[in-house]
Design an enzyme around this catalytic site. Structure first.
Site, short mmCIF file in Angstrom:
data_model
loop_
_atom_site.label_atom_id
_atom_site.label_comp_id
_atom_site.label_asym_id
_atom_site.label_seq_id
_atom_site.Cartn_x
_atom_site.Cartn_y
_atom_site.Cartn_z
N SER A 1 25.61 28.11 63.00
CA SER A 1 26.43 26.98 63.46
C SER A 1 27.40 27.42 64.56
O SER A 1 27.96 26.59 65.26
CB SER A 1 27.18 26.35 62.30
OG SER A 1 28.10 27.27 61.74
N HIS A 2 27.63 28.73 64.71
CA HIS A 2 28.55 29.22 65.74
C HIS A 2 27.90 30.27 66.63
O HIS A 2 28.57 31.12 67.20
CB HIS A 2 29.86 29.69 65.10
CG HIS A 2 30.64 28.55 64.56
ND1 HIS A 2 30.34 27.93 63.36
CD2 HIS A 2 31.66 27.83 65.09
CE1 HIS A 2 31.16 26.92 63.16
NE2 HIS A 2 31.97 26.82 64.19
N ASP B 1 27.29 23.04 60.74
CA ASP B 1 26.13 23.10 59.86
C ASP B 1 25.57 21.71 59.58
O ASP B 1 24.35 21.52 59.50
CB ASP B 1 26.53 23.74 58.52
CG ASP B 1 25.95 25.13 58.39
OD1 ASP B 1 24.74 25.27 58.61
OD2 ASP B 1 26.71 26.06 58.09
#
Ligand code: NDP
Ligand code: PYC
Length: 338
Positions: free
Chosen positions: A47-48, A189
């Site tokens: 997600s990052h 997410d």
């Protein structure tokens, strides 16, 4: 299973750098961002990782973020370093302020780094790990956008407000690090679930009517939930106070209003704290480091894992074998090069 493509870490970095500079970001900001995005992909924090290139370019194209402002540093009090990002991304501001944070923590025992007026998308573990690499204990927190309902409510008030901590351990052991959103899960997410049309677990959020749902898109439109009910709710409130009100920057609600629905990266501040164990403990340092190691052994000896253990294992694997990236994501990033 979605199609995956193997990339080396250098390829991840180069792709992120190219997409950012091609869309107008200065070399200094693009390098700082590409480095942290590569770390995220390397540690399998999807997600990052590369996904954030899409969000950064959308933010550049919104015209809200400065692509090139250079951070400036002031020292409002002996133990406080303040870096003004001047409406650019936070990561160059962090790099700029870190040496002063370390120096002040060594001098005073405790020091704070305040970053103001920054667009902030990144995971916090690279920053607390960087503090721990200097032998200091690190703590970091930041607001985001008011997507998260307080426990007992159903409307967004808090950001996903991550809290990260790092404790340095004797070499060659990695530091003890945790880094989590105070929402049940990072919003990134849920966005990835929505992109892949995958259901989410109950407990991550509610729809616009306040009903629990497994539909990722419905939660993105409704509200996210805190982790641990009232406990996550109180921690999220603390982060609004410490990393917004206390440092004179925007709360998650204010940041969201400032965004005006453009879907840009949230713009607000960040607070980092560093503690020097040597200053706290003097000649009792080694003894107390050993007591910390006893604590960690009590966790791992019974088969439980330390936070970041998965990430450090992923890091080793990625450094050896490269990373597997979703092919649809790569296609979307390549579109940004046109
Ligand atoms: P996770 O719930 O995935 O993980 C949180 C932490 O818990 C990690 O340190 C993780 O270690 C650890 N952990 C997970 N499972 C276990 C276990 N069984 N035993 C021990 N430890 C465990 O994170 P979130 O979704 O809450 O957040 C993801 C990222 O999103 C964070 O890095 C955060 O900084 C970032 N974020 C950034 C925001 C911003 O505004 N900039 C906003 C919100 C989130 P491990 O990694 O090894 O699994
Ligand atoms: O994943 O919640 C999140 C997030 C918000 C800002 C950056 N990441």
């Amino acid at each position: 299973m979605s199609e995956k493509i193997n990339l080396s870490l250098d390829q991840v970095y180069d792709l992120a750098l190219l997409a950012l500079t091609h869309n107008g970001m200065s070399a200094a900001h693009a390098a700082a961002i590409a480095d942290v995005i590569t770390q995220g992909q390397r540690d399998e924090c999807n997600s990052h990782g590369l996904y954030r290139v899409l969000v950064c370019v959308r933010t550049l194209r919104s015209g809200k973020v400065s692509p090139d402002a250079l951070p400036t540093v002031t020292q409002p009090a002996p133990a406080i370093t303040r870096v003004d990002a001047h409406q650019a991304y936070s990561l160059l501001a962090f790099q700029t302020g870190l040496p002063s944070l370390i120096e002040q923590a060594r001098q005073q025992g405790v020091a704070a780094l305040v970053i103001r007026n920054c667009f902030h998308f990144s995971a916090l573990w690279p920053e607390v790990e960087a503090i721990a690499r200097h032998g200091l204990v690190g703590l970091a927190m930041t607001p985001s956008h008011a997507w998260v309902a307080p426990e007992g409510g159903h409307k967004g008030v808090f950001g996903t407000n991550p809290l990260a901590f790092a404790w340095p351990r004797p070499n060659p052991t990695e530091p003890f690090v945790f880094d989590f959103a105070t929402s049940a899960i990072a919003r990134g997410d849920i966005e990835l679930h929505a992109r892949q049309n995958k259901p989410i677990p109950l407990g991550w959020g509610v729809d616009t009517n306040g009903n629990p749902t497994t539909d990722a898109r419905a939660v993105l439109e409704g509200a996210m939930q805190t982790f641990g009910g009232h406990k996550g709710s109180a921690l999220a409130a603390m982060i609004e106070l410490m990393a917004a009100a206390l440092i004179g920057d925007m709360t998650s609600a204010e940041s969201m209003a400032f965004d005006q629905g453009t879907g840009a990266t949230p713009c607000h501040g960040e607070l980092l704290l560093a503690f020097d164990p040597q200053r706290f403990l003097g000649d009792e340092l080694a003894l107390n480091q050993q007591r910390a190691e006893t604590l960690f052994s009590a966790i791992t000896d019974q088969g439980a894992r330390l936070p970041s253990q998965r990430r450090f294992a992923a890091r080793k694997r990625s450094e050896r074998d490269g990373v597997w990236v979703d092919a649809a994501l790569l296609r979307d990033i390549e579109q940004l090069l046109n």
